[in-house]
Design a protein around this motif. Structure first.
Motif, short mmCIF file in Angstrom:
data_model
loop_
_atom_site.label_atom_id
_atom_site.label_comp_id
_atom_site.label_asym_id
_atom_site.label_seq_id
_atom_site.Cartn_x
_atom_site.Cartn_y
_atom_site.Cartn_z
N VAL A 348 0.86 -1.18 0.00
CA VAL A 348 0.00 0.00 0.00
C VAL A 348 0.91 1.24 0.00
CG1 VAL A 348 -1.92 1.20 1.10
CG2 VAL A 348 -1.69 -1.29 1.37
N PRO A 349 1.33 1.71 -1.17
CA PRO A 349 2.21 2.88 -1.22
C PRO A 349 1.52 4.12 -0.62
CG PRO A 349 2.16 1.74 -3.33
CD PRO A 349 1.06 1.14 -2.50
N ILE A 350 2.32 4.98 0.02
CA ILE A 350 1.73 6.14 0.69
C ILE A 350 1.98 7.45 -0.07
CG2 ILE A 350 2.03 4.99 2.91
CD1 ILE A 350 4.28 7.12 3.47
N GLU A 351 2.51 7.39 -1.29
CA GLU A 351 2.85 8.62 -2.00
C GLU A 351 1.64 9.53 -2.20
OE1 GLU A 351 4.72 11.68 -3.76
OE2 GLU A 351 5.65 9.97 -2.74
N GLU A 352 0.53 8.99 -2.65
CA GLU A 352 -0.64 9.83 -2.94
C GLU A 352 -1.20 10.52 -1.69
OE1 GLU A 352 -3.70 8.17 -5.35
OE2 GLU A 352 -2.29 7.33 -6.81
#
Length: 544
Positions: A348-352
């Motif tokens: 679950v990438p947190i960039e956004e």
């Protein structure tokens, strides 16, 4: 006399379940041809029941359950720990007692004399102390009964308290045949060795066999390791219960036994304690599944290993939440760890969400340079994701911070401090590495790169923990000297050759971070000075 020492794992407040275990122990004693069954301190209620003891209906129910247990002692005796009402019109309302049961009757009680109110103990809040030390005649044997702390004073091992009397010494001239101790003695590193010494000292002084029946199991932050003890009249260790599991140990006082040599591995014992603590924290509350944020670092890797041992790999979910600052190596380490443990790993990438927060806050941050604020936003985004998965999937979040980080405040409120249980918050960074290397003793479960790379939160470009903190070797040395041994800054600096200014700065950090630790999840205690329980320092203070 043939005795069964019932080292059971009670559930605090679950009187029906604890009664069942006690009745099973009495039955097992009868099946093994024993005359007597011995149970731990407060076995009927579990230890420590804390303010449940203040509920009058609870004590009434304890009394009813004891009568049923007594009714099961036809042809056999039992000694059971429980709280009971204090009949005196003064003092505390309760007594911490050992009930002596035989032939369906309650023969009498021996109350606890020494009531610890230091470290994790707070017994003077509830209990009045015994006014007499009794001797009970069972099967032609004169038996003295003590309860936990009562036997420790004689060995003079406690640095926290010295009592005005010694229950063991008071039995010296009463010609007893056997000393029995009912214990709920919590685990800390190498505590089992000290416990054996305590029993040996009492046996040698009284020149009679001495046995200690200890509770086992996890209860909130406390872990009870079992390791019940029997020493002969010469103080030789002749029986030792299993560690970290329930055990029925049978001992015959008329049969000469060989001396045992007990050897404990500190690293292995600590690992087993953490597994039991996590297992019972979940199992006794009906929880089954855990979720862990896997960063690719050593701390989350160790927590994942403990969780798999405690809960089973099918009940552990790992979540990788890379940011723009996460290295490819760290992401790969999380993947490799999950594969080695056989657990599910979600990405679950947190960039956004991180960028969204930056955009939203940009007008408020105008004219200010990026700092720890932006780092903490990333940690808090990860905390939100983990808690959302917890809510939706019913998994309990395991916090992965270690004692060194908690001491320095190197953690983020509502970020990496969120969770239902902090598994390694009583392990220094050095201990984290020691246990992790022990786990890898036969094959690489934790990726070697996780063990070898420099620790980093990876919340800014090329970040290392050493950018904000001294070397962990220094931190841990000062932490243990100040928090564990209460040494002064001058003494710490002198003993280890550190600049006094550095020592004082680290001590100030420890106290400045008190407010964070108060808001962190409960943690598992494995040392004599854990942050989670037993250490009480004010948040607002002017001494440091």
């Amino acid at each position: 006399m043939r005795i069964l020492i019932a080292q059971i794992n009670p559930v605090v407040g679950n009187l029906k379940e604890n009664k069942r275990k006690i009745l099973e122990g009495i039955h097992a004693a009868r099946e093994n041809g024993c005359s007597l069954a011995v149970f731990p301190e407060l076995a009927l209620t579990g230890y420590p029941p804390e303010d449940i003891l203040l509920l009058p209906q609870f004590i009434d129910e304890v009394k009813k359950e004891l009568k049923e247990i007594a009714g099961a002692t036809q042809g056999i005796a039992a000694i059971v720990g429980l709280p009971r009402a204090n009949a005196k019109p003064f003092g505390k309302p309760l007594l911490n007692s050992a009930a002596v049961l035989f032939e369906g009757k309650i023969l009498g009680f021996q109350d606890k004399t020494l009531l610890p109110s230091y470290d994790v103990f707070d017994e003077m809040r509830y209990f009045d102390r015994a006014e007499e030390r009794r001797v009970f005649l069972l099967f032609g044997k004169k038996i003295a009964i003590t309860i936990c702390e009562d036997i420790w004073q004689h060995a003079a091992l406690s640095k926290d308290v010295s009592y005005p009397l010694d229950p063991v010494a008071e039995y010296a001239n009463q010609n007893i045949d056997l000393l029995i101790n009912l214990s709920a003695s919590p685990f800390s590193q190498m505590k089992a060795e000290r416990r054996i010494h305590v029993v040996q000292k009492a046996a040698k002084t009284l020149k009679v066999p001495a046995l200690l029946c200890n509770q086992v199991g996890g209860q909130d932050s406390l872990i009870f390791d079992g390791y019940s003890v029997v020493c002969d009249a010469g103080g030789r260790l002749v029986r030792l219960g299993n560690g970290f599991q329930e055990d029925y140990m049978v001992w015959d006082s008329e049969v000469k036994a060989d001396e045992l040599v007990a050897a404990f591995d500190k690293t292995e014992e600590t690992y087993k304690a953490l597994i039991l603590g996590l297992k019972d924290y979940f199992g006794k509350q009906g929880f089954k599944k855990a979720v862990i944020g896997l960063s690719g670092g050593i701390d989350s890797a160790l927590v994942a290993c403990i969780a798999v041992e405690a809960l089973g790999k099918e009940n552990v979910l790992g979540v990788s939440m890379p940011s723009r600052y996460s290295s490819e190596g760290s992401v790969k380490d999380a993947v490799d760890l999950a594969e080695a443990l056989g657990i599910e790993l979600r990405h679950v990438p947190i960039e956004e969400p991180f960028q969204s927060f930056l955009d939203i806050l940009s007008p408020e941050f105008k004219g200010k340079e990026p700092d720890v604020t932006e780092e903490n936003i990333q940690a808090r985004v990860r905390g939100v994701i983990l808690m959302a998965l917890s809510n939706k999937l019913g998994h309990i979040v395991l916090s992965t911070g270690n004692k060194s980080e908690l001491a320095m405040g190197y953690s983020t409120l509502y970020g990496d401090l969120c969770g239902g249980l902090s598994v390694i918050n009583d392990l220094t960074k050095r201990q984290v590495y020691q246990i992790s290397r022990w786990i890898n003793r036969e094959r690489d479960i934790i990726p070697v790169s996780s063990l070898e790379k420099a620790p980093s939160a990876e919340l800014r470009p090329n970040q290392k923990d050493s950018d904000s903190l001294p070397d962990y070797e220094i931190i841990d040395t000062v932490l243990e000297a100040y928090v564990h041994d209460h040494q002064s800054p001058d003494l710490i600096a002198k003993n280890h050759g550190y600049p006094k200014e550095l020592v004082c700065d680290l001590i100030r950090r420890i106290h400045r971070s008190e407010y964070k630790r108060r808001q962190s999840p409960p943690g598992l205690r494995v040392t004599d000075r854990a942050f989670s329980i037993g250490r009480r320092f004010p948040i607002v203070q002017g001494w440091v």
